[in-house]
Motif scaffolding. Structure first.
Motif, short mmCIF file in Angstrom:
data_model
loop_
_atom_site.label_atom_id
_atom_site.label_comp_id
_atom_site.label_asym_id
_atom_site.label_seq_id
_atom_site.Cartn_x
_atom_site.Cartn_y
_atom_site.Cartn_z
N TRP A 66 0.92 -1.46 0.08
CA TRP A 66 -0.53 -0.03 0.16
C TRP A 66 0.52 1.45 -0.16
N ASP A 67 2.17 0.89 0.92
CA ASP A 67 2.74 2.32 0.95
C ASP A 67 3.51 2.88 -0.43
N LYS A 68 3.53 2.41 -1.59
CA LYS A 68 3.71 1.93 -3.61
C LYS A 68 3.03 3.32 -3.87
#
Length: 76
Positions: A66-68
């Motif tokens: 998700w952090d991408k």
């Protein structure tokens, strides 16, 4: 980028109305096929929308977490 806008008659107006107050610089594609999970639904004649802000080195890999998400790419 919003893909699949042509897969349901309601989608162009839906996208336009949803973006009215946000003011995103949206590019659209009417096609329901594309290199992601939504294509399987479209093949079964299910309308689809796919939002895309760009690829990265981990795109479609287990390391694609998700952090991408390119949050900046989703802003006007």
């Amino acid at each position: 980028m919003v893909m699949g806008v042509g897969t349901a008659a309601e989608f162009p107006r839906l996208i336009e109305n949803a973006n009215r107050s946000a003011g995103f610089a949206i590019r659209t594609s009417t096609d329901g096929y594309g290199p992601s999970d939504h294509s399987s639904f479209y093949k079964k004649k299910i309308p689809v929308l796919m939002l895309f802000t760009g690829a990265h080195a981990d795109y479609h890999k287990p390391s694609d977490t998700w952090d991408k998400i390119n949050a900046g790419g989703s802003r006007a």
